[in-house]
Design a protein around this motif. Structure first.
Motif, PDB file in Angstrom:
ATOM      1  N   PHE A  71     -14.522   1.077  -1.597  1.00  0.00           N
ATOM      2  CA  PHE A  71     -13.879  -0.239  -1.495  1.00  0.00           C
ATOM      3  C   PHE A  71     -12.704  -0.493  -2.433  1.00  0.00           C
ATOM      4  CE2 PHE A  71     -17.395  -1.217  -4.455  1.00  0.00           C
ATOM      5  CZ  PHE A  71     -16.742  -1.940  -5.428  1.00  0.00           C
ATOM      6  N   VAL A  72     -12.408   0.389  -3.341  1.00  0.00           N
ATOM      7  CA  VAL A  72     -11.238   0.184  -4.203  1.00  0.00           C
ATOM      8  C   VAL A  72     -10.059   0.902  -3.548  1.00  0.00           C
ATOM      9  CG1 VAL A  72     -10.212   0.516  -6.471  1.00  0.00           C
ATOM     10  CG2 VAL A  72     -12.645  -0.049  -6.267  1.00  0.00           C
ATOM     11  N   ARG A  73      -9.101   0.107  -3.091  1.00  0.00           N
ATOM     12  CA  ARG A  73      -7.934   0.645  -2.398  1.00  0.00           C
ATOM     13  C   ARG A  73      -6.730   0.657  -3.348  1.00  0.00           C
ATOM     14  NH1 ARG A  73     -11.761  -0.023   0.752  1.00  0.00           N
ATOM     15  NH2 ARG A  73     -11.752   0.308   2.976  1.00  0.00           N
ATOM     16  N   SER A  74      -5.717   1.380  -2.980  1.00  0.00           N
ATOM     17  CA  SER A  74      -4.504   1.457  -3.787  1.00  0.00           C
ATOM     18  C   SER A  74      -3.794   0.101  -3.793  1.00  0.00           C
ATOM     19  CB  SER A  74      -3.555   2.511  -3.211  1.00  0.00           C
ATOM     20  OG  SER A  74      -3.021   2.058  -1.969  1.00  0.00           O
ATOM     21  N   PRO A  75      -2.953  -0.151  -4.798  1.00  0.00           N
ATOM     22  CA  PRO A  75      -2.184  -1.403  -4.800  1.00  0.00           C
ATOM     23  C   PRO A  75      -1.351  -1.578  -3.525  1.00  0.00           C
ATOM     24  CG  PRO A  75      -2.099  -0.397  -6.963  1.00  0.00           C
ATOM     25  CD  PRO A  75      -2.776   0.598  -6.052  1.00  0.00           C
ATOM     26  N   ARG A  76      -0.772  -0.503  -3.029  1.00  0.00           N
ATOM     27  CA  ARG A  76       0.038  -0.579  -1.807  1.00  0.00           C
ATOM     28  C   ARG A  76      -0.813  -1.009  -0.608  1.00  0.00           C
ATOM     29  NH1 ARG A  76       4.589   3.565   0.006  1.00  0.00           N
ATOM     30  NH2 ARG A  76       5.126   2.963  -2.104  1.00  0.00           N
ATOM     31  N   ALA A  77      -1.976  -0.384  -0.439  1.00  0.00           N
ATOM     32  CA  ALA A  77      -2.870  -0.741   0.666  1.00  0.00           C
ATOM     33  C   ALA A  77      -3.369  -2.177   0.518  1.00  0.00           C
ATOM     34  CB  ALA A  77      -4.045   0.231   0.732  1.00  0.00           C
ATOM     35  N   THR A  78      -3.623  -2.585  -0.712  1.00  0.00           N
ATOM     36  CA  THR A  78      -4.103  -3.950  -0.956  1.00  0.00           C
ATOM     37  C   THR A  78      -3.010  -4.958  -0.636  1.00  0.00           C
ATOM     38  OG1 THR A  78      -5.596  -3.089  -2.652  1.00  0.00           O
ATOM     39  CG2 THR A  78      -5.170  -5.464  -2.680  1.00  0.00           C
ATOM     40  N   TRP A  79      -1.781  -4.668  -1.016  1.00  0.00           N
ATOM     41  CA  TRP A  79      -0.666  -5.562  -0.698  1.00  0.00           C
ATOM     42  C   TRP A  79      -0.478  -5.660   0.819  1.00  0.00           C
ATOM     43  CZ3 TRP A  79       1.783  -9.442  -2.557  1.00  0.00           C
ATOM     44  CH2 TRP A  79       2.958  -9.881  -1.944  1.00  0.00           C
ATOM     45  N   ALA A  80      -0.552  -4.528   1.508  1.00  0.00           N
ATOM     46  CA  ALA A  80      -0.410  -4.526   2.968  1.00  0.00           C
ATOM     47  C   ALA A  80      -1.505  -5.378   3.602  1.00  0.00           C
ATOM     48  CB  ALA A  80      -0.453  -3.099   3.507  1.00  0.00           C
ATOM     49  N   TYR A  81      -2.704  -5.278   3.071  1.00  0.00           N
ATOM     50  CA  TYR A  81      -3.808  -6.095   3.581  1.00  0.00           C
ATOM     51  C   TYR A  81      -3.540  -7.578   3.310  1.00  0.00           C
ATOM     52  CZ  TYR A  81      -8.376  -8.127   4.297  1.00  0.00           C
ATOM     53  OH  TYR A  81      -9.399  -8.928   4.736  1.00  0.00           O
ATOM     54  N   ALA A  82      -3.047  -7.908   2.122  1.00  0.00           N
ATOM     55  CA  ALA A  82      -2.744  -9.312   1.782  1.00  0.00           C
ATOM     56  C   ALA A  82      -1.708  -9.884   2.749  1.00  0.00           C
ATOM     57  CB  ALA A  82      -2.257  -9.417   0.334  1.00  0.00           C
ATOM     58  N   VAL A  83      -0.724  -9.088   3.110  1.00  0.00           N
ATOM     59  CA  VAL A  83       0.283  -9.530   4.083  1.00  0.00           C
ATOM     60  C   VAL A  83      -0.390  -9.793   5.431  1.00  0.00           C
ATOM     61  CG1 VAL A  83       2.328  -8.776   5.382  1.00  0.00           C
ATOM     62  CG2 VAL A  83       2.216  -8.428   2.899  1.00  0.00           C
ATOM     63  N   GLN A  84      -1.304  -8.912   5.823  1.00  0.00           N
ATOM     64  CA  GLN A  84      -2.032  -9.118   7.085  1.00  0.00           C
ATOM     65  C   GLN A  84      -2.872 -10.397   7.030  1.00  0.00           C
ATOM     66  OE1 GLN A  84      -3.954  -5.215   7.054  1.00  0.00           O
ATOM     67  NE2 GLN A  84      -2.977  -4.781   9.037  1.00  0.00           N
ATOM     68  N   VAL A  85      -3.494 -10.665   5.900  1.00  0.00           N
ATOM     69  CA  VAL A  85      -4.277 -11.892   5.739  1.00  0.00           C
ATOM     70  C   VAL A  85      -3.374 -13.110   5.918  1.00  0.00           C
ATOM     71  CG1 VAL A  85      -5.579 -13.318   4.075  1.00  0.00           C
ATOM     72  CG2 VAL A  85      -6.078 -10.879   4.274  1.00  0.00           C
ATOM     73  N   ALA A  86      -2.214 -13.089   5.261  1.00  0.00           N
ATOM     74  CA  ALA A  86      -1.277 -14.214   5.353  1.00  0.00           C
ATOM     75  C   ALA A  86      -0.822 -14.446   6.791  1.00  0.00           C
ATOM     76  CB  ALA A  86      -0.074 -13.965   4.446  1.00  0.00           C
ATOM     77  N   ARG A  87      -0.724 -13.384   7.566  1.00  0.00           N
ATOM     78  CA  ARG A  87      -0.309 -13.493   8.970  1.00  0.00           C
ATOM     79  C   ARG A  87      -1.475 -13.833   9.899  1.00  0.00           C
ATOM     80  NH1 ARG A  87       3.379  -8.083   8.905  1.00  0.00           N
ATOM     81  NH2 ARG A  87       5.174  -9.014   7.859  1.00  0.00           N
ATOM     82  N   GLY A  88      -2.695 -13.840   9.351  1.00  0.00           N
ATOM     83  CA  GLY A  88      -3.875 -14.095  10.178  1.00  0.00           C
ATOM     84  C   GLY A  88      -4.249 -12.905  11.041  1.00  0.00           C
ATOM     85  N   ALA A  89      -3.834 -11.716  10.638  1.00  0.00           N
ATOM     86  CA  ALA A  89      -4.058 -10.521  11.443  1.00  0.00           C
ATOM     87  C   ALA A  89      -4.772  -9.416  10.670  1.00  0.00           C
ATOM     88  CB  ALA A  89      -2.714 -10.005  11.959  1.00  0.00           C
ATOM     89  N   ALA A  90      -5.543  -9.778   9.676  1.00  0.00           N
ATOM     90  CA  ALA A  90      -6.224  -8.770   8.860  1.00  0.00           C
ATOM     91  C   ALA A  90      -7.409  -8.193   9.621  1.00  0.00           C
ATOM     92  CB  ALA A  90      -6.698  -9.391   7.550  1.00  0.00           C
ATOM     93  N   PRO A  91      -7.606  -6.878   9.522  1.00  0.00           N
ATOM     94  CA  PRO A  91      -8.775  -6.288  10.170  1.00  0.00           C
ATOM     95  C   PRO A  91     -10.058  -6.670   9.430  1.00  0.00           C
ATOM     96  CG  PRO A  91      -7.645  -4.627   8.871  1.00  0.00           C
ATOM     97  CD  PRO A  91      -6.799  -5.876   8.829  1.00  0.00           C
TER      98      PRO A  91
END
Length: 183
Positions: A71-91
């Motif tokens: 469950f510990v992802r890289s900062p890059r992967a975490t940022w990409a996920y945060a962007v997906q959350v903001a868009r309402g499209a997070a897996p």
């Protein structure tokens, strides 16, 4: 051990759930005792510190979803996920999502520092040091802020994925992964 219902996946093992809820209760009790009775505050801090240490050990020795490697992802992967959350499209993630993983590490780190600064305050070398008292207080308020963010993240994720995350943290089970989910 109870059987996992059809269509469900065992995600959180008993150790993860016991440590999680014990740490939540211990931290709440330690917070309350700062105002009504310092007699219990110090021992509760040591219990919280021990629980964090136990969870760190379990992060290397526990089951699949308890392990840091899961469950510990890289900062890059975490940022990409945060962007997906903001868009309402997070897996949907079966275990911790990338933000949840970093929140867990941050909470444990803050609680560990609280325990450490609390212990330092009991030593002859640091007894009565104003800077240490302030540091301990800042860490306490920071932990409270992190808990609020954690709860907001749980609520947001539960809403976005129509999932009962608190129930999952009590039972250990989540609906099985579907298309687009990250196991």
């Amino acid at each position: 051990m109870t059987a996992t219902p059809a269509g469900a996946t065992r995600v959180w093992d008993r150790a993860v759930r016991c440590i999680h809820w014990s740490l939540a209760a211990t931290c709440a009790a330690a917070w309350i005792t700062t105002a009504i009775g310092m007699r219990w505050h110090e021992p509760l801090g040591y219990v919280a510190l021990a629980l964090v240490a136990l969870r760190i050990v379990w992060g290397f020795a526990g089951g699949r979803y308890a392990r840091f490697s899961q469950f510990v992802r890289s900062p890059r992967a975490t940022w990409a996920y945060a962007v997906q959350v903001a868009r309402g499209a997070a897996p949907r993630y079966l275990g911790h999502n990338p933000l949840g993983g970093w929140m867990a590490l941050t909470l444990w780190g803050c609680i560990a520092l609280l325990g450490f600064t609390g212990w330092l305050y009991t030593t002859d070398a640091f007894w009565g040091e104003a800077w240490l008292d302030r540091t301990h207080q800042v860490l306490g308020w920071s932990t409270l802020a992190l808990v609020v963010l954690h709860l907001a993240g749980v609520a947001l994720t539960a809403r976005q994925h129509r999932e009962k995350l608190v129930k999952a943290m009590l039972s250990g089970e989540k609906p099985a992964a579907g298309p687009g989910d990250v196991a």
